[in-house]
Motif scaffolding. Sequence first.
Motif, PDB file in Angstrom:
ATOM      1  N   ASN A   1       0.889  -9.550   0.429  1.00 47.67           N
ATOM      2  CA  ASN A   1      -0.123 -10.033  -0.501  1.00 47.67           C
ATOM      3  C   ASN A   1       0.555 -10.960  -1.505  1.00 47.67           C
ATOM      4  O   ASN A   1       1.560 -10.594  -2.108  1.00 47.67           O
ATOM      5  CB  ASN A   1      -0.773  -8.845  -1.206  1.00 47.67           C
ATOM      6  CG  ASN A   1      -1.765  -9.241  -2.273  1.00 47.67           C
ATOM      7  OD1 ASN A   1      -1.624  -8.839  -3.411  1.00 47.67           O
ATOM      8  ND2 ASN A   1      -2.778 -10.001  -1.930  1.00 47.67           N
ATOM      9  N   ILE A   2       0.017 -12.155  -1.653  1.00 51.00           N
ATOM     10  CA  ILE A   2       0.500 -13.102  -2.650  1.00 51.00           C
ATOM     11  C   ILE A   2      -0.540 -13.105  -3.757  1.00 51.00           C
ATOM     12  O   ILE A   2      -1.700 -13.441  -3.524  1.00 51.00           O
ATOM     13  CB  ILE A   2       0.652 -14.517  -2.055  1.00 51.00           C
ATOM     14  CG1 ILE A   2       1.620 -14.490  -0.882  1.00 51.00           C
ATOM     15  CG2 ILE A   2       1.097 -15.499  -3.127  1.00 51.00           C
ATOM     16  CD1 ILE A   2       1.658 -15.773  -0.090  1.00 51.00           C
ATOM     17  N   ALA A   3      -0.133 -12.691  -4.977  1.00 49.95           N
ATOM     18  CA  ALA A   3      -1.112 -12.514  -6.042  1.00 49.95           C
ATOM     19  C   ALA A   3      -0.510 -12.843  -7.407  1.00 49.95           C
ATOM     20  O   ALA A   3       0.693 -13.024  -7.540  1.00 49.95           O
ATOM     21  CB  ALA A   3      -1.625 -11.070  -6.036  1.00 49.95           C
ATOM     22  N   ALA A   4      -1.401 -12.895  -8.396  1.00 48.60           N
ATOM     23  CA  ALA A   4      -0.998 -13.107  -9.785  1.00 48.60           C
ATOM     24  C   ALA A   4      -1.677 -12.048 -10.655  1.00 48.60           C
ATOM     25  O   ALA A   4      -2.484 -12.369 -11.527  1.00 48.60           O
ATOM     26  CB  ALA A   4      -1.370 -14.506 -10.249  1.00 48.60           C
ATOM     27  N   PRO A   5      -1.363 -10.750 -10.420  1.00 52.33           N
ATOM     28  CA  PRO A   5      -2.016  -9.717 -11.220  1.00 52.33           C
ATOM     29  C   PRO A   5      -1.696  -9.888 -12.697  1.00 52.33           C
ATOM     30  O   PRO A   5      -0.588 -10.259 -13.067  1.00 52.33           O
ATOM     31  CB  PRO A   5      -1.433  -8.413 -10.670  1.00 52.33           C
ATOM     32  CG  PRO A   5      -0.140  -8.808 -10.036  1.00 52.33           C
ATOM     33  CD  PRO A   5      -0.349 -10.213  -9.537  1.00 52.33           C
ATOM     34  N   LEU A   6      -2.714  -9.639 -13.522  1.00 49.79           N
ATOM     35  CA  LEU A   6      -2.608  -9.804 -14.968  1.00 49.79           C
ATOM     36  C   LEU A   6      -2.185 -11.221 -15.357  1.00 49.79           C
ATOM     37  O   LEU A   6      -1.637 -11.450 -16.424  1.00 49.79           O
ATOM     38  CB  LEU A   6      -1.630  -8.776 -15.559  1.00 49.79           C
ATOM     39  CG  LEU A   6      -2.004  -7.316 -15.285  1.00 49.79           C
ATOM     40  CD1 LEU A   6      -0.915  -6.384 -15.786  1.00 49.79           C
ATOM     41  CD2 LEU A   6      -3.345  -6.969 -15.903  1.00 49.79           C
TER      42      LEU A   6
ATOM     43  N   ILE B   1      -4.192 -11.827   1.786  1.00 48.13           N
ATOM     44  CA  ILE B   1      -3.466 -10.782   2.499  1.00 48.13           C
ATOM     45  C   ILE B   1      -3.079 -11.382   3.842  1.00 48.13           C
ATOM     46  O   ILE B   1      -3.929 -11.881   4.588  1.00 48.13           O
ATOM     47  CB  ILE B   1      -4.308  -9.514   2.680  1.00 48.13           C
ATOM     48  CG1 ILE B   1      -4.688  -8.964   1.297  1.00 48.13           C
ATOM     49  CG2 ILE B   1      -3.533  -8.475   3.488  1.00 48.13           C
ATOM     50  CD1 ILE B   1      -5.607  -7.781   1.338  1.00 48.13           C
ATOM     51  N   LEU B   2      -1.778 -11.366   4.120  1.00 51.44           N
ATOM     52  CA  LEU B   2      -1.221 -12.011   5.310  1.00 51.44           C
ATOM     53  C   LEU B   2      -0.550 -11.000   6.225  1.00 51.44           C
ATOM     54  O   LEU B   2       0.001  -9.997   5.751  1.00 51.44           O
ATOM     55  CB  LEU B   2      -0.178 -13.056   4.884  1.00 51.44           C
ATOM     56  CG  LEU B   2      -0.606 -14.058   3.820  1.00 51.44           C
ATOM     57  CD1 LEU B   2       0.592 -14.857   3.326  1.00 51.44           C
ATOM     58  CD2 LEU B   2      -1.685 -14.974   4.361  1.00 51.44           C
ATOM     59  N   ASN B   3      -0.570 -11.298   7.522  1.00 50.34           N
ATOM     60  CA  ASN B   3       0.187 -10.460   8.466  1.00 50.34           C
ATOM     61  C   ASN B   3       1.644 -10.930   8.488  1.00 50.34           C
ATOM     62  O   ASN B   3       2.022 -11.849   7.757  1.00 50.34           O
ATOM     63  CB  ASN B   3      -0.464 -10.469   9.855  1.00 50.34           C
ATOM     64  CG  ASN B   3      -0.490 -11.848  10.493  1.00 50.34           C
ATOM     65  OD1 ASN B   3       0.245 -12.765  10.116  1.00 50.34           O
ATOM     66  ND2 ASN B   3      -1.373 -12.013  11.473  1.00 50.34           N
ATOM     67  N   GLU B   4       2.461 -10.310   9.335  1.00 49.22           N
ATOM     68  CA  GLU B   4       3.889 -10.670   9.383  1.00 49.22           C
ATOM     69  C   GLU B   4       4.132 -12.083   9.902  1.00 49.22           C
ATOM     70  O   GLU B   4       5.208 -12.633   9.713  1.00 49.22           O
ATOM     71  CB  GLU B   4       4.666  -9.647  10.206  1.00 49.22           C
ATOM     72  CG  GLU B   4       4.808  -8.326   9.478  1.00 49.22           C
ATOM     73  CD  GLU B   4       5.769  -7.368  10.147  1.00 49.22           C
ATOM     74  OE1 GLU B   4       6.859  -7.153   9.592  1.00 49.22           O
ATOM     75  OE2 GLU B   4       5.419  -6.859  11.236  1.00 49.22           O
TER      76      GLU B   4
END
Length: 181
Positions: free
Chosen positions: A83-88, A132-135
């Motif tokens: 998962n590539i994200a920018a939480p907060l 959300i990405l697979n391998e």
Amino acid sequence: RILTARHFCANTNEKELLEKVPESSKPVQEALAVIDVENVGHQVKMFAYDADFDICVMITEKIKQPAVTISPAAPERGEKVFNIAAPLGISDGKAVLLFEGYYAGDTIAAVTGTRASLYSIPTTSGSSGSAILNEDGELIGITFAGLNEFKQVCMAVPWDVLVKFVQFTNLLPEPDEIDGG
């Protein structure tokens, strides 16, 4: 085109997400802005959304990053994911947060009342709409919610819904062609 959570696109609230509208995918023209991984802002237009599954697509011509491909197959239970994200809001272009977890299966999301995929990925405010990405680096889901009491789990748009939504939005005319815009 940018896929993300609809509640991000439309600044909706949970109450609106619970209001069910049959066949809720609709073309729209709402101006928004996004920041890319290099911390550069871009004007975008919300192009289409599905309120039932909390997903939208925005368009822009300015972002130069390569597109992510959608996986040709659904994830399998126990499959490792990223998962590539920018939480907060933690992202400044110099650092991008990358989380790993596993696909747990599908359930009914209390927030939307529709099917959602569950992943063991940390999720909090700001994670919505993240990939959300697979391998193989292929898109298999879009995060739309977490659990307040259990922040190690995220809910995401299921793979098959994501595929159908992308196929549908590719059939819509570009926003400039909608309503003579």
